[in-house]
Design a protein around this motif. Sequence first.
Motif, mmCIF file in Angstrom:
data_model
loop_
_atom_site.group_PDB
_atom_site.id
_atom_site.type_symbol
_atom_site.label_atom_id
_atom_site.label_comp_id
_atom_site.label_asym_id
_atom_site.label_seq_id
_atom_site.Cartn_x
_atom_site.Cartn_y
_atom_site.Cartn_z
ATOM 1 N N LYS A 1 0.848 -1.187 0.000
ATOM 2 C CA LYS A 1 0.000 0.000 0.000
ATOM 3 C C LYS A 1 0.885 1.238 0.000
ATOM 4 N N GLY B 1 -8.869 3.707 -0.433
ATOM 5 C CA GLY B 1 -9.026 2.442 -1.135
ATOM 6 C C GLY B 1 -9.264 1.294 -0.174
ATOM 7 N N ALA B 2 -9.621 0.161 -0.743
ATOM 8 C CA ALA B 2 -9.903 -1.021 0.061
ATOM 9 C C ALA B 2 -8.617 -1.755 0.401
ATOM 10 N N SER B 3 -8.635 -2.471 1.514
ATOM 11 C CA SER B 3 -7.430 -3.195 1.926
ATOM 12 C C SER B 3 -7.059 -4.266 0.921
ATOM 13 N N ASP C 1 -7.046 -4.019 -2.227
ATOM 14 C CA ASP C 1 -6.479 -3.465 -3.461
ATOM 15 C C ASP C 1 -4.976 -3.708 -3.547
ATOM 16 N N ARG D 1 -2.523 -6.055 -1.269
ATOM 17 C CA ARG D 1 -2.544 -6.968 -0.127
ATOM 18 C C ARG D 1 -1.157 -7.247 0.453
ATOM 19 N N HIS E 1 -3.053 -4.746 9.167
ATOM 20 C CA HIS E 1 -4.260 -5.476 8.786
ATOM 21 C C HIS E 1 -4.033 -6.970 8.982
ATOM 22 N N GLY F 1 -10.311 3.665 -6.874
ATOM 23 C CA GLY F 1 -9.681 2.393 -6.553
ATOM 24 C C GLY F 1 -8.369 2.234 -7.273
#
Length: 661
Positions: free
Chosen positions: A366, A371-373, A375, A377, A479, A504
């Motif tokens: 990241k 954005g989503a986790s 996206d 990893r 996470h 995204g």
Amino acid sequence: MALNDNKMKNITINKIKDSVKDILITLCFVSAICTMSACKKYLDIVPDNVATIDNAFTMRTEAEKYLFTCYSFLPKDGDPFYNVGLLSGDELWVPTQEWDFVSYAWRGARGGQNAANPYMNAWNGNYQGGGPGDNYGLWKGIRNCNIFLENVKDESKVRDLRPDERARWIAEVTFLKAYYHYYLLRMYGPIPLVDQNIDISAPEDDVRIKRKPFDECVAYISGLIDESTTNLPPIITDRTTELGRITRPIALAVKAKLLLLAASPLFNGNQDYANFKDRDGVNLIPSAYSAAKWKSAADAAKIAIDAAEQAGAALYKFPGSTFKLSDTTNLQLTLRSSITERWNIEHVWANPNTRADMLQRVAMPKLASGGASGDARMQLAAPLKIAEMFYSSNGVPINEDKVLNFSNRYSLRTAVDKERFYVKVGYETARVNFDREPRFYAALGFDGGVWYKYDSPSNSDENTWVVEGKYTQLAGATHVGFYNETGYYIKKLVDWNMTNSTNGVSYRDYPWPQIRLADLYLMYAEALNESQGPVNDVFEYVDRIRKRAGLAGVVESWNSFSNNPNKPTTKDGLREIIHQERGIELAFEGSRYWDMKRWKKAGEVFNQAITGWSVFQANTLDYYRVRTIYTQNFVAPRDYLAPIRNYDITVNPKLVQNPGW
């Protein structure tokens, strides 16, 4: 062997019941259509309506569906869940939570492999990427190839098929049949040879076939490849509809891999298998060493190189972009894009059976907030020993460099302006992340490391993206399951066109580079060194790769910078150099696992601790403490060959299990 019945007269072996009267051989015909999409897209295998043999070969359109059914069994190596080599060894590690990342290869790397229900079971198709019953066992693929060949070779069938197409299709499927046998051979050692499907009414003794000696398997597969090359095209001329189809250079490259495997220590003079015999007392693996096998491997590799280069293959070079980039970044993009640039000239075989989308997601750290986790990893992590494998900036191992001191490699150092294209200026990171060769920075991201990509905030490689990997930072291990276990992220597998936006992220996928020209160069150098020693051609082909990577040649580098300058002058010394060169150049492509096994080094290297930084720490000093993550337990010689499922041994008493299982 996994098989099903669907009104077909001819079959390959599957599950054979103990009672002669109740022999049950099942055959499943999975019909798939392969659509050829526009230029620079892929060979998409899409399930079709289930067909029968009665109509599969009545006309060209139906036969073509069956052709691509044969293609559909190609390994999904662009998918991290299916690629055996990526996670079965010690090259990559993932979080223990297996959050959206259940890898049976990685479970095997942690000692979970077993003979009751083997992981990554290419024999039956179980426990690969989707769990039990993946349905992609290679014996099924071989069976489908045999059905296709039997019918298409019959000129009374598929009457609307042009003679040149018929010859080409037969050649393609003959190669696929050879490749599936090769894949099984590499994993299991000696295998049965299924040249023709067995009739459903065959006597029980004919159905229960046994494993053939290793050298006989090699000769059979090599013969199939030779048979296929005559009618395979040298290049794909119709790039709009046929990219991904088999060519002559692909076939010759696989033959070179086959003969290199046969020449390597695992199968060439390995006394560990002196008592490995079938139930009739026949030795399955030769225990006598043959130097001639190395010559055959060298000859095959050179033939493959010549064919590939005549077809236009060359080491990839980034053509530049509209952005103003430094020479350093352009070289980085050359090295990264040799993998990720679609259908580039270095890809002797780009396998489109999977697209490298998920692979990029699980590799990407990241870099931007929002954005989503899922996206980015960042789950694929390189152990510290893999990071240390790369050369110094002088092109020699870090423990041999007499100019640069890496004895304090875990201490901290602050980046200065001249290092700004590799490490953020003013950022404090480990000394081991400085003064490294260009491939280190192209392959790996790390805390403080620059990660240039298309959407650089500055539209240049100045003031661009940087990985910040400590616990409280963006790429930190905050996470559950979506974090990097070692502190080394896999930059090499992520296409530089990846972008972040308010909507995204976007990844540009690519067909998996099953064989690159660089691989062939190193195969040839390795086999030639083993057969002739340090002759000029060995240095020539290794140095081509080093030059592309921004390094001087082997002799020059070792003379100038190594505390062991005579190392390249002996076969043993040059062997060590070539092995390390392969590890660096082919890192994270699934090659290391197979190389370590065929070199008989796995018993040593796969028993070393998996280590990394203390990624759950926010303080710099605490973060850069080496942490033992896992201690592997590779049992030699047992783990050099995968187990055959116990059930298959039970239902076919002529099969013998691999040693130790």
